[in-house]
Structures are given as C-alpha cells and as structure tokens.
Motif scaffolding. Sequence first.
Motif, mmCIF file in Angstrom:
data_model
loop_
_atom_site.group_PDB
_atom_site.id
_atom_site.type_symbol
_atom_site.label_atom_id
_atom_site.label_comp_id
_atom_site.label_asym_id
_atom_site.label_seq_id
_atom_site.Cartn_x
_atom_site.Cartn_y
_atom_site.Cartn_z
ATOM 1 N N LEU A 1 6.656 1.299 11.978
ATOM 2 C CA LEU A 1 7.161 -0.444 12.808
ATOM 3 C C LEU A 1 7.100 -0.070 14.048
ATOM 4 O O LEU A 1 6.589 -1.059 15.100
ATOM 5 N N ARG A 2 7.793 0.768 14.716
ATOM 6 C CA ARG A 2 7.945 1.324 16.416
ATOM 7 C C ARG A 2 6.695 1.442 16.589
ATOM 8 O O ARG A 2 6.269 0.972 18.085
ATOM 9 N N SER A 3 5.561 1.956 16.582
ATOM 10 C CA SER A 3 4.601 2.038 16.766
ATOM 11 C C SER A 3 3.560 1.136 16.427
ATOM 12 O O SER A 3 2.708 0.674 17.473
ATOM 13 N N ARG A 4 3.373 0.308 15.912
ATOM 14 C CA ARG A 4 3.280 -1.086 15.539
ATOM 15 C C ARG A 4 3.354 -2.025 16.277
ATOM 16 O O ARG A 4 2.646 -2.525 17.789
ATOM 17 N N LEU A 5 4.502 -1.800 16.979
ATOM 18 C CA LEU A 5 5.366 -2.709 18.158
ATOM 19 C C LEU A 5 4.791 -3.205 19.093
ATOM 20 O O LEU A 5 3.916 -3.274 20.602
ATOM 21 N N THR A 6 4.523 -1.463 20.117
ATOM 22 C CA THR A 6 3.980 -0.864 21.023
ATOM 23 C C THR A 6 2.731 -1.074 21.331
ATOM 24 O O THR A 6 2.411 -1.451 22.360
ATOM 25 N N GLN B 1 13.095 4.570 6.384
ATOM 26 C CA GLN B 1 12.433 5.629 7.143
ATOM 27 C C GLN B 1 10.973 5.973 7.729
ATOM 28 O O GLN B 1 10.645 5.668 8.706
ATOM 29 N N ARG B 2 10.018 6.158 6.548
ATOM 30 C CA ARG B 2 8.722 5.905 7.099
ATOM 31 C C ARG B 2 8.498 4.193 7.563
ATOM 32 O O ARG B 2 7.914 4.153 9.153
ATOM 33 N N PHE B 3 8.954 3.353 7.297
ATOM 34 C CA PHE B 3 8.529 1.457 7.565
ATOM 35 C C PHE B 3 8.948 2.291 8.854
ATOM 36 O O PHE B 3 8.219 1.039 9.850
ATOM 37 N N ARG C 1 0.803 -0.743 -0.010
ATOM 38 C CA ARG C 1 0.102 0.182 0.254
ATOM 39 C C ARG C 1 0.291 0.997 -0.238
ATOM 40 O O ARG C 1 0.342 2.153 -0.720
ATOM 41 N N HIS C 2 1.835 0.923 0.394
ATOM 42 C CA HIS C 2 2.540 2.746 0.640
ATOM 43 C C HIS C 2 4.207 2.365 0.425
ATOM 44 O O HIS C 2 4.702 3.974 0.002
ATOM 45 N N ALA C 3 4.907 1.949 -0.036
ATOM 46 C CA ALA C 3 5.823 1.585 -0.329
ATOM 47 C C ALA C 3 6.223 2.043 -2.327
ATOM 48 O O ALA C 3 5.066 1.751 -2.886
ATOM 49 N N ARG C 4 6.381 3.066 -1.662
ATOM 50 C CA ARG C 4 6.928 3.679 -3.532
ATOM 51 C C ARG C 4 7.968 2.205 -4.370
ATOM 52 O O ARG C 4 8.511 3.043 -5.560
#
Length: 363
Positions: free
Chosen positions: A187-192, A181-183, A155-158
């Motif tokens: 990812l940090r937010s996802r794991l939290t 950098q966006r991933f 969905r997001h990768a260019r």
Amino acid sequence: MFIPKADGRQRPLGVAALEDKILQRAVVEVLNTIYETDFRGFSYGFRPGRSPHHALDALAAGVLRKKVNWVLDADIRGFYDAIDHGWMLKFLEHRIADQRVLRLIRKWLKAGVIENGVRSDTEEGTAQGASASPLLSNVYLHYVFDLWADQWRRRHARGDVIIVRFADDYIVGFEHQDDAQRFLAELRSRLTKFSLELAAEKTRLIQFGRYASERRQKRGLGKPETFGFLGFTHICAKTKDGHFMLKRITEAKRMRAKLHALQGELMRRQHLPIPEQGLWLASVLRGHCNYYAVPGNSVAIQAFHNQATRHWHAALRRRSQRSRLNWKRMHRLAQRWLPPARITHPPPSQRFNARTQARSPVR
C-alpha cells in the motif's frame, strides 16, 4: 478560509461563488449516476443512500462474521491537499468523454484561493467545502485504493480480508498477520505512485478480534489495542455470557472537545430566557444521541448528558451573585427541557441485514 482541525492544525476551505455552487451541484448529480455503478460496496463516504452508520455497521458485521485477527488502522497524510490534478483528470477521462465537463472540472481544481486579498494558484489538491470535492475525492480513491485493494485481496490474500472506507478514512481487517504486513508494505508503494503517503504516526497494525485477548494473554501482553473510526473507539469486549463483542464508545477526545465548545456557548447564552436555552441545549443533545447513541455506548451517552446539565447549571448560576438555583431545581429544569439519554440505534447486525439481505458489504 481556514477552520481548526482536531490535532490543532488548520484545514483550508474553499468557498465557491453562488454560480459555481449551482453548477457544481448539477454536475455532481449527473456524475453520481455514472460512478454509483462503478464504486465498490465497501466505499461509504458521501454516496447517495449511505451514511457513517452504514460504514460502522459494515465494519461490525465484518469483524463479527469474518476471521479478523489483525486490523490495519491507517491514515493518508493531508489527502485533500495532496490530490494530483494530472492523475485526477486521467481517472475522470476513463468514464467522461464530454470535454466541456472535463474543462469545468479542470477549472474548479485550479481555481486558486484568495486569502487576505491575495490570490494563490492551486497546483494540487481539491478544495474542501466545494460541492464537487467529495465526489472527486471518491473518484481518486476509487482508482488509487479501492480497485487495487479489492484486486489484492482476491489475488494475494491467504485468508479473509475485510475493507471499509468512508472518504479518506478506512479500516482493513485480516485473518493472517503476514497478509496484513504485505498489504501495508505494498500500500505504501501504491500511494507513493499517486503522490500520496501514509501518516506514520497514525498508521498501526494491531492484533484485534475474537481471539486477540487470549492470544495476547498467552504472550504476557496486556489487553488488545483499540482503534478509532468515524468518531468511535472500537474495543474487544465480551458479553455477560463470555462471547466476543465489538464494543464502540465515543472517542474521548471528541467528547471533550464537544463539551468544551458547549460550555462556551452556554456561557454566551446565559442571559437568554431559560426556555430558549433549554430548547437549544435539547437540540444539541438530540443531535449527539442521533449519532453516538449506539448499543454498548450508554455510559458515554449518559456521561455527556450529565456533563451538559452541569455546564448549564454553572451558566445559570453565573447570571446572578445571589443565585438560588440548587440541584433539586436544576434536575426539574433538566427533566422538563432536556431529552433523556438513551440508545437510539439498533444493533449493527440488524440494520446491516435489513440493508443488504445479509450480503456482505465488505467483500
């Protein structure tokens, strides 16, 4: 019980009773047939018919065949100890309707630990060493990381994104730095959300790939950084005719640790008959080659063989203060008992093509 980790910390192990081991093995066999249809192709850890070398082959194929310019080398802090039991059971309920099986797994998760005769409850994490632990950890990361990462890149990768995961070790390669950098931030937010976090000291975003050397040279920087995965240091290198090559060599830290342990064991066995010592050391060297003897790693394989021979020589000379074991005789002993140091694995692309018929396992 606890075993030492490479970084000096202690890793807790759960040793189940015999009845539990049998039951866990039976349940895992049933659940494997369910989850093997769900797990993503880039997941390799503790799955039937998949090995660390299949993951290494997939990573090499991805780096060589896709537009990889940046690599995320990340580590989840204390993954097995941080698994949230509530989320784990919710994930399992997606595919398992039998309450008896869920009740068994709930009991295994909360079995507790007995250390020095004192029992302590297990509120989070899953015990390493248990038969069910690898499958449960794969299920957890399937929902927390695999599905999310696969959806994110679609969905997001260019540009191109490759993913290879083995248990809680994973490497993600990107074509564009802003994608990487966006991933990482997301990812940090996802794991939290799932009670996990990245280890800051072990998480790096590095420039890597076919053009990394030239681009860093233009900016006045040194050689491209390297990263470790499954016991190998991955290096940007070139063939004799100047083409890009992904070189994989034995991680120095692991090699030193293994040689240190081998030296101690040889000293402990120094008074055994030479044929018995030779057979044991030969089995160690064969095991080492079976894992580390990949194309491009011949120097490290030969170095391990040579150093093991030196340690054996030192152990044999310690048997007597009047030892007459010179190096000429030692070389004869090594040639008789020890296997030669040679590459035993095919090129990664060859084995990758044979397994997948050239279908990418990282997409």
